[in-house]
Design a protein around this motif. Structure first.
Motif, PDB file in Angstrom:
ATOM      1  N   ASP A  74      35.528  43.539  34.627  1.00 39.90           N
ATOM      2  CA  ASP A  74      34.649  42.696  33.956  1.00 39.90           C
ATOM      3  C   ASP A  74      35.218  42.386  32.409  1.00 39.90           C
ATOM      4  O   ASP A  74      35.329  41.026  32.371  1.00 39.90           O
ATOM      5  N   HIS A  75      35.640  43.193  31.668  1.00 40.80           N
ATOM      6  CA  HIS A  75      36.156  43.258  30.564  1.00 40.80           C
ATOM      7  C   HIS A  75      37.465  42.315  30.597  1.00 40.80           C
ATOM      8  O   HIS A  75      37.512  41.317  29.657  1.00 40.80           O
ATOM      9  N   VAL A  76      38.427  42.511  31.536  1.00 44.40           N
ATOM     10  CA  VAL A  76      39.794  41.710  31.315  1.00 44.40           C
ATOM     11  C   VAL A  76      39.482  40.335  31.909  1.00 44.40           C
ATOM     12  O   VAL A  76      40.185  39.304  31.411  1.00 44.40           O
ATOM     13  N   ARG A  77      38.446  40.137  32.663  1.00 40.71           N
ATOM     14  CA  ARG A  77      38.291  38.714  33.286  1.00 40.71           C
ATOM     15  C   ARG A  77      37.642  38.045  32.192  1.00 40.71           C
ATOM     16  O   ARG A  77      38.020  36.771  32.100  1.00 40.71           O
ATOM     17  N   GLY A  78      36.859  38.412  31.353  1.00 41.77           N
ATOM     18  CA  GLY A  78      36.007  37.726  30.376  1.00 41.77           C
ATOM     19  C   GLY A  78      36.979  37.613  29.268  1.00 41.77           C
ATOM     20  O   GLY A  78      36.875  36.665  28.317  1.00 41.77           O
ATOM     21  N   ALA A  79      37.936  38.529  28.883  1.00 39.32           N
ATOM     22  CA  ALA A  79      38.790  38.567  27.610  1.00 39.32           C
ATOM     23  C   ALA A  79      39.831  37.201  27.717  1.00 39.32           C
ATOM     24  O   ALA A  79      40.100  36.747  26.788  1.00 39.32           O
ATOM     25  N   VAL A 129      44.962  40.117  37.191  1.00 38.25           N
ATOM     26  CA  VAL A 129      43.793  40.649  37.179  1.00 38.25           C
ATOM     27  C   VAL A 129      43.554  41.219  38.716  1.00 38.25           C
ATOM     28  O   VAL A 129      43.011  42.455  38.894  1.00 38.25           O
ATOM     29  N   ARG A 130      44.018  40.479  39.538  1.00 43.15           N
ATOM     30  CA  ARG A 130      43.879  41.065  41.083  1.00 43.15           C
ATOM     31  C   ARG A 130      44.873  42.187  41.473  1.00 43.15           C
ATOM     32  O   ARG A 130      44.447  43.083  42.241  1.00 43.15           O
ATOM     33  N   ALA A 131      45.965  42.278  40.475  1.00 45.39           N
ATOM     34  CA  ALA A 131      47.005  43.374  40.481  1.00 45.39           C
ATOM     35  C   ALA A 131      46.064  44.573  40.166  1.00 45.39           C
ATOM     36  O   ALA A 131      46.093  45.747  40.470  1.00 45.39           O
ATOM     37  N   TYR A 132      45.600  44.432  38.826  1.00 44.31           N
ATOM     38  CA  TYR A 132      44.722  45.397  38.203  1.00 44.31           C
ATOM     39  C   TYR A 132      43.795  46.064  39.317  1.00 44.31           C
ATOM     40  O   TYR A 132      43.589  47.339  39.440  1.00 44.31           O
ATOM     41  N   ALA A 133      43.084  45.022  39.834  1.00 48.76           N
ATOM     42  CA  ALA A 133      41.708  45.402  40.682  1.00 48.76           C
ATOM     43  C   ALA A 133      42.329  46.324  42.008  1.00 48.76           C
ATOM     44  O   ALA A 133      41.616  47.377  42.304  1.00 48.76           O
ATOM     45  N   ASN A 134      43.512  45.859  42.524  1.00 46.12           N
ATOM     46  CA  ASN A 134      44.164  46.475  43.943  1.00 46.12           C
ATOM     47  C   ASN A 134      44.517  48.021  43.325  1.00 46.12           C
ATOM     48  O   ASN A 134      44.320  48.806  44.128  1.00 46.12           O
ATOM     49  N   ASP A 135      45.431  47.999  42.291  1.00 47.81           N
ATOM     50  CA  ASP A 135      45.888  49.189  41.975  1.00 47.81           C
ATOM     51  C   ASP A 135      44.806  50.304  41.560  1.00 47.81           C
ATOM     52  O   ASP A 135      44.727  51.426  42.092  1.00 47.81           O
TER      53      ASP A 135
END
Length: 334
Positions: free
Chosen positions: A18-23, A31-37
């Motif tokens: 949520d933080h990186v999406r809002g930043a 962001v998708r890579a962060y979420a998957n990893d």
């Protein structure tokens, strides 16, 4: 100040995303890579009885990467996982969810050093000649495919940048196109006369046909008197019709990334040589051909939209590799 979570690792990851999406400033792909990893990390930790963020230590992270290596995951994938978790643990430490930052001591494995695929000038010409022959039939999809590949090679742009271009972003007089790159950074890049000619043909004889298909599929507006205000099309209707998009799909909507991959895979399918057959091949090829032709490295960096010159320098290695191959096959004492 610590984020308000219930102490579980899965909740901390959700809060981080949520933080990186809002930043802002990060591409959707990042962001998708962060979420998957991080989802993979949560599953790995859960299987080992680790559910609390506070229990996430360096040994757990090392075991996670080691297990990925044992399963045969690519070095580049493991390096990306390492990067994702380091960003997460740094954030968790800064927000008080972790007392220390275990990821700061995590070392990513070095990449395998594979060079990007580059096709020769003659091979590019063969591909474009084949696409041009199809486009001579005035088939709208063939006109589009030629313009797509011409622009990918001429401007050395990313596929995500290509599909985001609107008609008004193209300056056919100055031979430039405005694109939105990684991190929301905008740049203007040049293209050549062949790409302009392909774009002219697409805009004049191809795009109107596909746009009309979308219009035929859209529901007819309700009859209104001349004095009634005209309805504003919804965002969904605009997306379905392609709106201002430069490139349209066969059904009239904005051309998607997958469709571009299919176009390029077909175009490169008959060429000899191994390696990826995606749109990035033309970006790699254009950069290498520019350097082979004497272009300044910083100028190529600007064209590609690289934040770091070091990223662009991989193409000097490609040029050197090509030079060594020519030397090996042509020099009598090689």
């Amino acid at each position: 100040m610590a984020e308000q979570t219930d102490g579980r690792l899965v909740a901390a990851v959700e809060s981080f995303l949520d933080h990186v999406r809002g930043a802002g400033g990060l591409s959707d792909q990042t962001v998708r890579a962060y979420a998957n990893d991080l989802d993979q990390l949560v599953q790995f930790a859960d299987e080992r009885g680790i559910a609390a963020t506070a229990d996430l230590g360096l040994e757990v992270l090392r075991d996670w990467l080691w297990e990925a290596d044992r399963r045969g995951l690519a070095r580049s994938t493991i390096a990306r996982r390492s990067s994702s978790v380091r960003v997460f643990t740094r954030w968790a430490s800064e927000t008080g969810l972790l007392d220390t930052d275990p990821g700061a001591r995590l070392r990513a494995p070095k990449g395998a050093g594979h060079l990007p695929r580059v096709v020769s000038t003659d091979q590019v010409r063969t591909v474009l000649d084949g696409l041009a022959a199809r486009a001579d039939t005035d088939d709208p999809a063939a006109l589009r495919d030629l313009a797509v590949v011409e622009l990918l090679y001429a401007a050395a742009i990313r596929v995500s940048e290509l599909v985001g271009i609107d008609v008004e972003d193209v300056d056919r007089d100055r031979l430039t196109v405005r694109v939105l790159g990684k991190g929301g950074k905008e740049r203007v890049v040049p293209f050549g006369v062949p790409a302009r000619d392909a774009l002219e043909a697409w805009l004049g004889r191809g795009r109107p046909v596909l746009a009309a298909r979308a219009a035929e599929r859209s529901p007819a507006p309700a009859r209104q008197s001349d004095t009634s205000p005209q309805p504003v099309p919804s965002e969904q209707q605009v997306q379905r019709s392609g709106g201002p998009a430069l490139f349209l799909g066969d059904r009239g909507g904005r051309l998607g990334v997958r469709s571009v991959y299919r176009v390029v895979a077909r175009a490169l399918g008959d060429l000899p040589g191994a390696g990826p057959s995606g749109p990035h091949t033309f970006r790699h090829t254009a950069a290498t051909h520019l350097l082979d032709g004497g272009a300044d490295l910083r100028a190529v960096q600007e064209l590609l939209g690289h934040a770091s010159l070091g990223t662009t320098q991989i193409y000097t290695h490609v040029s050197s590799a090509r030079l060594r191959e020519v030397y090996r096959t042509a020099h009598p004492r090689a």
